[in-house]
Design a protein around this motif. Structure first.
Motif, short mmCIF file in Angstrom:
data_model
loop_
_atom_site.label_atom_id
_atom_site.label_comp_id
_atom_site.label_asym_id
_atom_site.label_seq_id
_atom_site.Cartn_x
_atom_site.Cartn_y
_atom_site.Cartn_z
N LEU A 129 -6.64 -2.03 0.77
CA LEU A 129 -6.17 -0.68 1.10
C LEU A 129 -4.76 -0.72 1.70
CD1 LEU A 129 -7.19 2.33 1.30
CD2 LEU A 129 -7.65 1.85 3.70
N CYS A 130 -4.55 -1.65 2.63
CA CYS A 130 -3.24 -1.77 3.29
C CYS A 130 -2.15 -2.08 2.27
CB CYS A 130 -3.26 -2.86 4.35
SG CYS A 130 -4.26 -2.42 5.78
N ILE A 131 -2.48 -2.96 1.31
CA ILE A 131 -1.49 -3.31 0.29
C ILE A 131 -1.21 -2.10 -0.60
CG2 ILE A 131 -1.14 -4.71 -1.79
CD1 ILE A 131 -2.38 -7.04 -0.21
N GLN A 132 -2.27 -1.36 -0.94
CA GLN A 132 -2.10 -0.14 -1.74
C GLN A 132 -1.19 0.86 -1.02
OE1 GLN A 132 -3.14 0.40 -4.85
NE2 GLN A 132 -4.02 -1.65 -4.88
N LEU A 133 -1.29 0.87 0.31
CA LEU A 133 -0.47 1.80 1.09
C LEU A 133 0.97 1.30 1.24
CD1 LEU A 133 -3.01 2.76 3.91
CD2 LEU A 133 -2.23 4.18 2.03
N GLY A 134 1.25 0.14 0.65
CA GLY A 134 2.62 -0.36 0.64
C GLY A 134 2.98 -1.28 1.80
N MET A 135 1.97 -1.75 2.53
CA MET A 135 2.22 -2.66 3.64
C MET A 135 2.58 -4.06 3.11
SD MET A 135 -0.44 -2.57 6.75
CE MET A 135 -0.70 -0.83 6.87
N SER A 136 3.29 -4.85 3.91
CA SER A 136 3.60 -6.22 3.48
C SER A 136 2.33 -7.06 3.54
CB SER A 136 4.66 -6.83 4.40
OG SER A 136 4.08 -7.14 5.64
N THR A 137 2.31 -8.15 2.75
CA THR A 137 1.13 -9.03 2.72
C THR A 137 0.74 -9.48 4.11
OG1 THR A 137 2.19 -9.90 0.74
CG2 THR A 137 0.17 -10.98 1.44
N GLY A 138 1.74 -9.84 4.92
CA GLY A 138 1.48 -10.36 6.26
C GLY A 138 0.69 -9.38 7.12
N TRP A 139 1.21 -8.15 7.24
CA TRP A 139 0.52 -7.16 8.07
C TRP A 139 -0.82 -6.79 7.48
CZ3 TRP A 139 1.75 -7.39 12.73
CH2 TRP A 139 3.07 -7.44 13.17
#
Lengths: 243, 97
Positions: free
Chosen positions: A211-221
């Motif tokens: 979900l976080c990646i879909q929302l455009g967050m960096s891999t790390g976060w």
């Protein structure tokens, strides 16, 4: 006489723990070597010298961020940018280290410091699945040997990659990209077989990460949030577990 | 310049790693926090596996997925981690021929 016997028993306990640590760390070595060689090849191609790329493995000891660092050096990114990106990508180790240290409370500080410095995704995952060693005599030797096995193979692999350069066929090195994932799966599945709820925790973390990646967050976060928030499900799911 | 970057990367990695060694003795966690921390290894494994496994071959996500499924099967039947790793590498290699 008595103290001699005690000493002897202590030495053999240490030796036993060291051997056990190396044996437990062996799969990490197997997972690390191909990845480290790939890193070495890539870093060399991005213009780093053999000394530089090996030194990075000695001083950073964090696979994903080293790949990223070598890439960013290749495209000419600024130092501050690279260092901040490294911090973001590796911040998950803070969470893992806290979880690890909470299990190793009885271990002395002089051991805790080097053990946390050698903490990676892989050494953490393997160590955390062997919490019982921390309560045994000379248990710190077990974790130290495990981490050292991983650390040395990482350094050796990087160096080898820098030397070998393009000798390794691309198709083979690319296939080896699955190695660490396979190791993570190989670690997780037996725990899930023993306790199904553990699998649920992992799936929650996967979903949050996705979900976080879909929302455009960096891999790390995304991994940090997946781990921290996914781990929260354990507050409920692990309720019946004895401390 | 590269040396400065390496030193910076090292500090950015090592400081977050080592801080818990110093603070854990000063903290007494409530029972629910302990359960949270004990769940971290499994959550971390989950977050590290997926969706990362789909990027083994960036343009062909199914190859990584199949490799992952092979790993699950091999681990499920009780093989040692080493054999799980070798089996998954072999599967991906055969698929990409």
């Amino acid at each position: 006489m008595v103290s001699d016997a005690v000493k002897k028993r202590k030495t053999s306990a240490s030796l036993h723990m060291i051997q056990k640590g190396i044996a437990t760390g062996f799969p990490i070595m197997l997972g690390y070597l191909p990845i480290a060689v790939t890193y070495g090849v890539l870093a060399k191609q991005s213009g780093m010298t053999l000394t530089e790329l090996t030194l990075m493995s000695v001083m950073v000891f964090a696979g994903a961020s080293q790949f990223m660092g070598a890439n960013m050096i290749a495209v000419g990114a600024g130092a501050v940018e690279i260092i901040i990106a490294t911090f973001v990508l590796n911040f998950r180790h803070f969470v893992m280290s806290l979880a690890f240290m909470n299990r190793l409370r009885t271990v002395e500080l002089k051991w805790k410091i080097p053990l946390t410095l050698g903490l990676t995704d892989e050494t953490f995952a393997v160590s955390a699945l062997h919490p019982e060693e921390s309560k045994k005599e000379k248990g710190a030797y077990f974790y130290a040997a495990l981490i050292l096995t991983a650390y040395l193979s990482w350094i050796f692999g990087s160096f080898l990659g820098g030397v070998l350069g393009e000798v390794i066929p691309e198709r083979l090195s690319q296939s080896m990209g699955i190695a660490l994932y396979a190791m993570f799966i190989g670690l997780l599945v037996p725990s899930v077989k023993k306790e199904l709820r553990v699998g649920l925790i992992a799936i929650v973390a996967m979903l949050i990460n996705t979900l976080c990646i879909q929302l455009g967050m960096s891999t790390g976060w995304a991994i940090v949030l997946g781990t921290v928030l996914g781990g929260m499900s354990g507050i409920y799911l692990l309720k019946e577990e004895r401390p | 310049m590269i040396f400065a970057i390496i030193i910076g990367m090292s500090l950015a990695t090592m400081i977050p790693r080592v801080i818990p060694a110093f603070i854990v003795d000063k903290l007494q966690f409530r029972e629910w926090v302990n359960r949270w921390l004990n769940a971290i290894p499994y959550a971390a494994l989950g977050a590290l596996i997926f969706p990362g496994v789909t990027t083994v071959k960036p343009d062909e996500p199914h190859i990584g997925l199949i490799g992952g499924i092979v790993a699950i099967i091999l681990a499920y039947i009780g093989l040692n981690v080493i054999l799980v790793v070798i089996g998954a590498i072999a599967a991906v290699f055969l698929l990409s021929i």
